[in-house]
Design an enzyme around this catalytic site. Structure first.
Site, PDB file in Angstrom:
ATOM      1  N   ASP A  58     -12.163   4.825  -0.024  1.00  0.00           N
ATOM      2  CA  ASP A  58     -10.761   4.876  -0.449  1.00  0.00           C
ATOM      3  C   ASP A  58      -9.939   5.181   0.804  1.00  0.00           C
ATOM      4  O   ASP A  58      -9.940   6.302   1.308  1.00  0.00           O
ATOM      5  CB  ASP A  58     -10.554   5.939  -1.536  1.00  0.00           C
ATOM      6  CG  ASP A  58      -9.171   5.810  -2.160  1.00  0.00           C
ATOM      7  OD1 ASP A  58      -8.186   5.710  -1.396  1.00  0.00           O
ATOM      8  OD2 ASP A  58      -9.084   5.788  -3.392  1.00  0.00           O
ATOM      9  N   ILE A  59      -9.228   4.179   1.275  1.00  0.00           N
ATOM     10  CA  ILE A  59      -8.532   4.302   2.563  1.00  0.00           C
ATOM     11  C   ILE A  59      -7.398   5.326   2.459  1.00  0.00           C
ATOM     12  O   ILE A  59      -7.214   6.177   3.318  1.00  0.00           O
ATOM     13  CB  ILE A  59      -7.986   2.923   3.006  1.00  0.00           C
ATOM     14  CG1 ILE A  59      -9.125   1.892   3.001  1.00  0.00           C
ATOM     15  CG2 ILE A  59      -7.341   3.019   4.379  1.00  0.00           C
ATOM     16  CD1 ILE A  59      -8.670   0.459   3.152  1.00  0.00           C
ATOM     17  N   ASP A  68     -11.980  -1.991  -5.216  1.00  0.00           N
ATOM     18  CA  ASP A  68     -12.663  -0.706  -5.373  1.00  0.00           C
ATOM     19  C   ASP A  68     -14.160  -0.836  -5.094  1.00  0.00           C
ATOM     20  O   ASP A  68     -14.801   0.114  -4.683  1.00  0.00           O
ATOM     21  CB  ASP A  68     -12.464  -0.184  -6.798  1.00  0.00           C
ATOM     22  CG  ASP A  68     -11.033   0.256  -7.029  1.00  0.00           C
ATOM     23  OD1 ASP A  68     -10.466   0.876  -6.111  1.00  0.00           O
ATOM     24  OD2 ASP A  68     -10.469  -0.033  -8.096  1.00  0.00           O
ATOM     25  N   ASN A 117      -8.797 -10.238  -5.747  1.00  0.00           N
ATOM     26  CA  ASN A 117      -7.833  -9.931  -6.816  1.00  0.00           C
ATOM     27  C   ASN A 117      -6.559 -10.729  -6.569  1.00  0.00           C
ATOM     28  O   ASN A 117      -6.462 -11.463  -5.588  1.00  0.00           O
ATOM     29  CB  ASN A 117      -7.570  -8.419  -6.890  1.00  0.00           C
ATOM     30  CG  ASN A 117      -6.980  -7.895  -5.603  1.00  0.00           C
ATOM     31  OD1 ASN A 117      -5.906  -8.312  -5.191  1.00  0.00           O
ATOM     32  ND2 ASN A 117      -7.693  -6.990  -4.951  1.00  0.00           N
ATOM     33  N   LYS A 136     -26.336 -18.985   1.405  1.00  0.00           N
ATOM     34  CA  LYS A 136     -25.708 -19.260   0.104  1.00  0.00           C
ATOM     35  C   LYS A 136     -26.756 -19.151  -1.009  1.00  0.00           C
ATOM     36  O   LYS A 136     -27.841 -19.730  -0.909  1.00  0.00           O
ATOM     37  CB  LYS A 136     -25.105 -20.661   0.118  1.00  0.00           C
ATOM     38  CG  LYS A 136     -24.344 -20.968  -1.134  1.00  0.00           C
ATOM     39  CD  LYS A 136     -23.779 -22.370  -1.146  1.00  0.00           C
ATOM     40  CE  LYS A 136     -23.289 -22.686  -2.544  1.00  0.00           C
ATOM     41  NZ  LYS A 136     -23.363 -24.076  -2.879  1.00  0.00           N
TER      42      LYS A 136
HETATM   43  N1  CTP Z   1      -6.436   2.239  -2.128  1.00  0.00           N
HETATM   44  C1  CTP Z   1      -7.109   2.416  -0.929  1.00  0.00           C
HETATM   45  N2  CTP Z   1      -8.450   2.218  -0.867  1.00  0.00           N
HETATM   46  C2  CTP Z   1      -9.141   1.848  -1.971  1.00  0.00           C
HETATM   47  C3  CTP Z   1      -8.471   1.679  -3.211  1.00  0.00           C
HETATM   48  C4  CTP Z   1      -7.096   1.868  -3.238  1.00  0.00           C
HETATM   49  O1  CTP Z   1      -6.475   2.748   0.071  1.00  0.00           O
HETATM   50  N3  CTP Z   1     -10.437   1.656  -1.889  1.00  0.00           N
HETATM   51  C5  CTP Z   1      -4.999   2.502  -2.159  1.00  0.00           C
HETATM   52  C6  CTP Z   1      -4.130   1.301  -2.423  1.00  0.00           C
HETATM   53  O2  CTP Z   1      -3.733   0.659  -1.239  1.00  0.00           O
HETATM   54  C7  CTP Z   1      -2.952   1.936  -3.148  1.00  0.00           C
HETATM   55  C8  CTP Z   1      -3.555   3.104  -3.889  1.00  0.00           C
HETATM   56  O3  CTP Z   1      -4.775   3.374  -3.227  1.00  0.00           O
HETATM   57  O4  CTP Z   1      -2.015   2.452  -2.243  1.00  0.00           O
HETATM   58  C9  CTP Z   1      -3.800   2.909  -5.341  1.00  0.00           C
HETATM   59  O5  CTP Z   1      -4.687   1.905  -5.585  1.00  0.00           O
HETATM   60  P1  CTP Z   1      -5.294   1.641  -7.048  1.00  0.00           P
HETATM   61  O6  CTP Z   1      -6.224   0.488  -6.931  1.00  0.00           O
HETATM   62  O7  CTP Z   1      -4.196   1.558  -8.048  1.00  0.00           O
HETATM   63  O8  CTP Z   1      -6.056   3.001  -7.257  1.00  0.00           O
HETATM   64  P2  CTP Z   1      -7.487   3.279  -7.754  1.00  0.00           P
HETATM   65  O9  CTP Z   1      -8.006   4.428  -6.976  1.00  0.00           O
HETATM   66  O10 CTP Z   1      -8.283   2.027  -7.689  1.00  0.00           O
HETATM   67  O11 CTP Z   1      -7.256   3.768  -9.206  1.00  0.00           O
HETATM   68  P3  CTP Z   1      -7.605   3.057 -10.583  1.00  0.00           P
HETATM   69  O12 CTP Z   1      -8.379   1.808 -10.274  1.00  0.00           O
HETATM   70  O13 CTP Z   1      -8.369   4.098 -11.270  1.00  0.00           O
HETATM   71  O14 CTP Z   1      -6.280   2.782 -11.200  1.00  0.00           O
END
Ligand code: CTP
Length: 428
Positions: free
Chosen positions: A330-331, A302, A234, A312
């Site tokens: 989700d950390i 995500d 990203n 490859k």
């Molecule tokens: N985050 C994380 N681990 C993930 C995804 C996100 O720790 N796998 C953390 C990011 O570092 C940030 C927060 O969660 O602090 C929000 O991330 P975001 O990508 O906006 O949240 P999502 O859960 O992906 O929500 P959405 O995509 O539905 O907006």
């Protein structure tokens, strides 16, 4: 009549309007002086119902002006001089009445006369009852003022002195000072960083506000491999996370920065761990615990590719392969329920619509103490992702605080100050 002009110090003309938030103007004066700025105050009649000219004079170490007739050299157009010798005019609190008068171009007292006569940038910091803030007349006045070049800060949201709840609270003085410093850096370039005068950051290490704390920061994107040469990524540059790591280290903390693939220099005094994928980042975060504070700025992917091709992938003239995705851990949400949960857990939210509402929901859903929300919609050329500046909303259990558009380093500094204040009282 002259405005105090210590050589090199930025000069601020502070107009204090009549509202309960006027008491916070006293703290603002103190912060400006502490940072080495010079401030001259003008207080309206309404303002004097809440704070006295004597208080402002003592704090600013300058005379305070209350009426046009204070300006003894009116023959020399004293009000014109007073309004133009400053580098920046700050109206704080800017009441609905003052904003309306500014819009209408009224000049029926010293404050409004100065505002009409000035040729200097004006920063207005509104504070009023939620209904007055939301009233169509106020919103129209603010839109017009912004169009005319006046910077109008967003008020904070939260419980109000009048017992109601909503937007309309004066932002915290530290937040206002940060906006002033960012503005001064643009209009009156200073020899030094205007924030460097904040003594706490420059104190002996053992006296810095985050001394003895361990701060964990994640930053940058993650790369999710598909095969040895391809990955999912990203647009995150890592700049905001690195700036927060740098500010936390400057505030005396031990900082562990867990960075996705970025090309940024490691800030001084920061221990950096480089990772590539979300799963590696999760492992590194768990390995770095315990921490007092975790600031999760990384734009963690995500999803990852479900399968990793060891070689490859070749085109071979066949149909393109389907990319099957699996969900990453989700950390942030994991840390929220971890045995070693940091005392203050801060997430970031990149949103493209309904920024505050989505971020509030995200705070609840992920179990974070604060969510720092930024709007990443908008065209690529002024995008937050990869850009140098940022405007954020800090969503806490108590409400919403807005930090106006400012350099990412200033956002970092403001957040770290906020973090230090949050940790302080609980230790006493
Ligand atoms: N985050 C994380 N681990 C993930 C995804 C996100 O720790 N796998 C953390 C990011 O570092 C940030 C927060 O969660 O602090 C929000 O991330 P975001 O990508 O906006 O949240 P999502 O859960 O992906 O929500 P959405 O995509 O539905 O907006």
């Amino acid at each position: 009549m002259t405005v105090d002009s210590r050589s090199g110090a930025p000069r601020i003309l502070l107009i204090v309007g009549g509202g309960i938030a006027a008491y916070k103007a006293c703290e603002l004066v103190r912060l400006i002086r502490k940072a080495g700025g010079s401030v001259t105050c003008v207080i309206t009649e309404g303002g004097q119902q809440f704070v006295t000219p004597m208080t402002l004079a003592a704090l600013s170490e300058n005379p305070v002006y209350t009426t046009l007739w204070d300006l003894k050299d009116e023959a020399e157009m004293g009000h014109i001089q007073l309004s133009r010798e400053a580098d920046l005019v700050v109206v704080c609190p800017a009441t609905a009445d003052l904003l309306a008068k500014m819009t209408a171009g009224l000049a029926d007292d010293l404050a409004t006369t100065l505002l009409l006569a000035t040729d200097k940038p004006v920063l207005a910091v509104p504070a009023m009852n939620v209904r007055m803030w939301q009233h169509a007349a106020t919103q129209r006045n603010i839109a017009w003022l912004r169009e005319s070049g006046v910077e109008v800060m967003e008020p904070d949201e939260g419980p109000m002195a009048c017992g109601e709840y909503g937007p309309g609270r004066l932002p915290e003085p530290e937040t206002i000072w940060t906006a002033i410093a960012a503005r001064l850096a643009l209009v009156a370039p200073l020899e030094a960083d205007p924030l460097s005068g904040q003594p706490d950051f420059d104190a002996e290490p053992a006296h810095r506000p985050l001394y003895g704390r361990h701060v964990l920061v994640t930053a940058g994107p993650t790369h999710e491999p598909i095969d040895p040469v391809r990955y999912i990524a990203n647009r995150s540059s890592g700049k905001q996370g690195f700036a927060i790591a740098a500010a936390a280290a400057a505030a005396g903390a031990r900082v562990t920065l867990i960075a996705g693939p970025v090309t940024l220099e490691t800030p001084s005094g920061v221990e950096r761990i480089d990772v590539e994928s979300a799963r590696e980042m999760a492992d590194a975060v768990n390995g770095a615990l315990p921490a007092d504070v975790a600031v999760m700025v990384a734009a963690v992917a995500d999803w990852r590719s479900k399968d990793f091709a060891a070689q490859k992938m070749k085109k071979r003239g066949t149909a393109p392969p389907a990319l099957l995705l699996a969900e990453n851990p989700d950390i942030l949400a994991g840390l929220a329920v971890a045995r070693q949960r940091p005392r203050l857990l801060i997430g970031f939210a990149a949103e493209t619509e309904n920024v505050i509402a989505n971020a509030k929901a995200k705070r609840e859903r992920k179990g974070a103490d604060w969510i720092v929300a930024n709007d990443v919609s908008g065209p690529r050329e002024d995008s937050v992702m990869g850009g140098e500046s940022n405007a954020v909303h800090v969503i806490t259990a108590g409400g919403v605080e807005t930090l106006e558009q400012m350099p990412k380093s200033a956002v970092a500094r403001a957040l770290v100050e906020r973090i230090a204040r949050e940790l302080e009282p609980k230790d006493e």
